[in-house]
Scaffold this motif. Structure first.
Motif, PDB file in Angstrom:
ATOM      1  N   GLY A   1      34.168  46.988  37.136  1.00  0.00           N
ATOM      2  CA  GLY A   1      35.159  46.483  37.910  1.00  0.00           C
ATOM      3  C   GLY A   1      36.424  45.609  37.009  1.00  0.00           C
ATOM      4  O   GLY A   1      36.079  45.468  35.936  1.00  0.00           O
ATOM      5  N   ASN A   2      37.436  45.295  37.519  1.00  0.00           N
ATOM      6  CA  ASN A   2      38.547  44.767  36.906  1.00  0.00           C
ATOM      7  C   ASN A   2      37.845  43.318  36.298  1.00  0.00           C
ATOM      8  O   ASN A   2      38.461  42.491  35.523  1.00  0.00           O
ATOM      9  N   GLY A   3      36.993  42.524  37.176  1.00  0.00           N
ATOM     10  CA  GLY A   3      36.554  41.245  36.595  1.00  0.00           C
ATOM     11  C   GLY A   3      37.620  40.151  37.219  1.00  0.00           C
ATOM     12  O   GLY A   3      37.893  40.238  38.502  1.00  0.00           O
ATOM     13  N   PHE A   4      38.473  39.653  36.625  1.00  0.00           N
ATOM     14  CA  PHE A   4      39.488  38.665  37.001  1.00  0.00           C
ATOM     15  C   PHE A   4      40.771  39.312  36.256  1.00  0.00           C
ATOM     16  O   PHE A   4      40.755  39.873  35.049  1.00  0.00           O
ATOM     17  N   TYR A   5      41.855  38.605  36.654  1.00  0.00           N
ATOM     18  CA  TYR A   5      43.402  38.869  36.377  1.00  0.00           C
ATOM     19  C   TYR A   5      43.487  37.881  35.185  1.00  0.00           C
ATOM     20  O   TYR A   5      43.054  36.736  35.164  1.00  0.00           O
ATOM     21  N   ILE A   6      44.057  38.292  33.947  1.00  0.00           N
ATOM     22  CA  ILE A   6      44.180  37.400  32.868  1.00  0.00           C
ATOM     23  C   ILE A   6      45.584  37.641  32.216  1.00  0.00           C
ATOM     24  O   ILE A   6      45.946  38.976  31.823  1.00  0.00           O
ATOM     25  N   VAL A   7      46.701  36.785  31.850  1.00  0.00           N
ATOM     26  CA  VAL A   7      47.687  37.112  31.156  1.00  0.00           C
ATOM     27  C   VAL A   7      47.684  36.483  30.002  1.00  0.00           C
ATOM     28  O   VAL A   7      47.306  35.439  29.604  1.00  0.00           O
TER      29      VAL A   7
ATOM     30  N   PRO B   1      49.184  35.498  26.022  1.00  0.00           N
ATOM     31  CA  PRO B   1      50.579  35.497  25.300  1.00  0.00           C
ATOM     32  C   PRO B   1      50.761  36.603  24.731  1.00  0.00           C
ATOM     33  O   PRO B   1      49.798  37.191  24.007  1.00  0.00           O
ATOM     34  N   VAL B   2      52.016  37.170  24.597  1.00  0.00           N
ATOM     35  CA  VAL B   2      52.529  38.227  23.749  1.00  0.00           C
ATOM     36  C   VAL B   2      52.052  39.550  24.328  1.00  0.00           C
ATOM     37  O   VAL B   2      52.815  40.491  24.682  1.00  0.00           O
ATOM     38  N   LEU B   3      50.721  39.793  24.695  1.00  0.00           N
ATOM     39  CA  LEU B   3      50.240  41.145  25.061  1.00  0.00           C
ATOM     40  C   LEU B   3      50.508  41.352  26.641  1.00  0.00           C
ATOM     41  O   LEU B   3      50.581  42.521  26.965  1.00  0.00           O
ATOM     42  N   GLY B   4      50.671  40.371  27.377  1.00  0.00           N
ATOM     43  CA  GLY B   4      50.866  40.442  28.727  1.00  0.00           C
ATOM     44  C   GLY B   4      49.826  40.524  29.621  1.00  0.00           C
ATOM     45  O   GLY B   4      48.956  40.178  29.385  1.00  0.00           O
ATOM     46  N   PRO B   5      50.027  41.259  30.781  1.00  0.00           N
ATOM     47  CA  PRO B   5      49.334  41.240  32.101  1.00  0.00           C
ATOM     48  C   PRO B   5      47.790  42.189  31.448  1.00  0.00           C
ATOM     49  O   PRO B   5      48.002  43.238  30.990  1.00  0.00           O
ATOM     50  N   SER B   6      46.588  41.564  32.016  1.00  0.00           N
ATOM     51  CA  SER B   6      45.410  42.421  31.728  1.00  0.00           C
ATOM     52  C   SER B   6      44.297  41.906  32.923  1.00  0.00           C
ATOM     53  O   SER B   6      44.566  40.889  33.548  1.00  0.00           O
ATOM     54  N   THR B   7      43.159  42.526  32.296  1.00  0.00           N
ATOM     55  CA  THR B   7      42.032  41.717  33.330  1.00  0.00           C
ATOM     56  C   THR B   7      40.879  41.696  32.176  1.00  0.00           C
ATOM     57  O   THR B   7      41.176  42.051  31.147  1.00  0.00           O
ATOM     58  N   LEU B   8      39.614  41.271  32.677  1.00  0.00           N
ATOM     59  CA  LEU B   8      38.474  40.984  31.829  1.00  0.00           C
ATOM     60  C   LEU B   8      38.267  42.479  31.296  1.00  0.00           C
ATOM     61  O   LEU B   8      38.173  42.482  30.014  1.00  0.00           O
TER      62      LEU B   8
END
Lengths: 204, 280
Positions: B194-200, B202-209
């Motif tokens: 699964g995605n895990g949780f949302y994480i932004v 720096p520089v790379l932008g939005p992602s998930t675990l």
């Protein structure tokens, strides 16, 4: 010639006639064709040299809005965007929300299409099931192609768009996730106020 | 000279092999046709049940049945959800990236755009896309997508050779050489992670675990990461970002204008897009 022979001889004509009757309602009225007609009309307006001038801005916007108005199912779209929260608004708020949100969404959509005005749009295919359809299109830009899908519903007046999916992101779903938090934290009046400001940017 | 012909012969054999495997005619994109792509996508359909085969017949590499959405309106109510325990960090990073774009990336990319003609910028974009081939190829392999992996490999060869080092993209005109793009993060999703949780970032932008693990894998699969010294590697990556941004200037502004709450809109958009890609 016997009577039976006569019928047999005419069978192909009868068959052709029947199939024409069966097919003809579909002619010019499939979901794909509805999208193609409307998007082409929008692009024609955008590319019309007579409307390129700044002085024609008002006439241009009027034309674009009249196309958008026939293309979208505003009430369905608004209701769907709020989802379960639709019921928490009173009828006056619902009406205002529908009006403001469709204005905003229309602006967003026309802005995006405006950015694509020099690019080619390919109308790929449709999938239809009863009164619903999904139409796939692609915008071919110089450096990439963008898939734009239209979710449609069949109304008395023809196929109407109730969601636009750009690069796999459903606009309705995206707005729903935003509105849900605003409604939960701040309430409907705040949402309407925010929309009034946004839609007022470039209202009709 | 002899070697040149040898290389050419090998490449030609390889490409013919590719063409044979995909058997469909290399149909160019036909505008205004409701039937585009009907010729492709049939060779793997034998193993599929009839219904699925029918649904897939329309598109090359179309694994998703979007038709499901049409069954009941309620199905669409069920939106993608993502937990966001790091919301304060994430909002701060969203803000940071926003400023990074407006204060640094946008002015630099705008200046670069003014100097370098679009054709050259598209060429550079193609080049970077082409050499990032291992990321996509591995993404396919991790999901046992043999057909897509072959297509990726063919496109890499084709564009490297006929596109002169990948600056051109002649493979663009052949739908069967353009599979949906895979990456390790999508493969992890396909495996059921699964995605895990949302994480932004720096520089790379939005992602998930999960996708952050994918990003780490991407780093090791990207040839640019192996450029020595590390400073040059960074510079090349920076050049890629500036170049590619110069082709999409205005998109972020439009996104912000469209959004009522840009942070929530981006989070939802990211998760929706990734979900769609994982399903593909």
């Amino acid at each position: 010639m016997t009577k039976r022979g006569m019928v047999l001889q005419r069978l192909p004509i009868i068959f052709a006639f029947i199939s024409f009757i069966l097919v003809s309602p579909a002619l010019g009225s499939t979901a794909l064709e509805a999208v193609e007609t409307n998007v082409s009309a929008v692009l024609d307006v955008l590319r019309d040299p007579a409307l390129k001038d700044d002085s024609a801005k008002e006439a241009k916007e009027k034309k674009l809005w009249s196309i958008a108005d026939t293309m979208f199912d505003y009430p369905g779209l608004s209701k769907r965007t709020l989802g379960k929260n639709w019921e928490t608004l009173n009828s006056k708020q619902q009406e205002e929300f529908t009006d403001l949100f469709s204005t905003h969404l229309g602006n967003v959509y026309l802005d995006r299409i405006l950015a694509y005005s020099n690019e080619k749009v390919v109308f790929d295919k449709e999938k239809t099931k009863e009164d619903r359809a999904l139409v796939n299109t692609r915008v071919l830009g110089p450096s990439k192609e963008i898939p734009v899908d239209y979710r449609m519903v069949l109304k008395d007046s023809g196929w109407k768009v109730y969601d636009v999916v750009i690069e796999g992101v459903s606009l309705v779903e995206n707005y729903r996730s935003q509105f849900k938090e605003i409604l939960r934290d701040k309430g409907p009046e705040y949402l309407l106020e925010t929309l009034r400001e946004k839609a007022g940017d470039k209202g009709r | 000279m002899r070697y040149f012909f040898l290389v050419f012969a090998v490449l030609a054999a390889f490409l013919l092999g590719c063409a044979y495997k995909h058997s469909g005619p290399p149909s160019l994109v036909v505008p205004d046709a409701a039937v585009t792509g009907n010729a492709q996508g049939k060779d793997r359909s034998e193993s599929l049940p009839v219904l699925e085969r029918e649904l897939q017949a329309g598109l090359p590499f179309d694994g998703v049945d979007e038709f499901d959405d049409l069954d009941e309106p309620e199905a669409e109510e069920e939106e993608v959800r993502i937990s966001d325990p790091l919301v304060y960090w994430n909002k701060a990073m969203f803000h940071f990236n926003d400023k990074l774009y407006f204060w640094l990336l946008k002015p630099v990319a705008t200046g670069y755009k003014a100097i370098v003609p679009e054709t050259a910028r598209i060429g550079v974009k193609n080049f970077f896309h082409n050499i990032a081939f291992p990321i996509r190829f591995t993404g396919c392999l991790l999901q046992a997508k043999g057909r897509e992996a072959t297509a990726e490999a063919c496109r890499f060869m084709f564009n490297s050779f006929f596109g002169v080092g990948g600056f051109g993209n002649p493979a663009k005109n052949y739908p069967h050489l353009n599979p949906p793009e895979e990456d390790p993060g999508q493969a992890f999703g396909r495996w059921g992670i699964g995605n895990g949780f949302y994480i932004v970032w720096p520089v790379l932008g939005p992602s998930t675990l999960r996708d952050s693990a994918g990003l780490a894998a991407n780093h090791f699969l990207n040839p640019v990461s192996y450029v020595e010294p590390a400073r040059d590697s960074f510079a090349i990556t920076g050049a890629r970002v500036v170049n590619n941004s110069s082709l999409t200037l205005g998109d972020y502004e439009a996104f912000k204008k469209a959004a009522i709450d840009p942070y929530a809109s981006m989070r939802n958009g990211y998760v929706q897009e990734r979900k769609k890609k994982v399903e593909q």
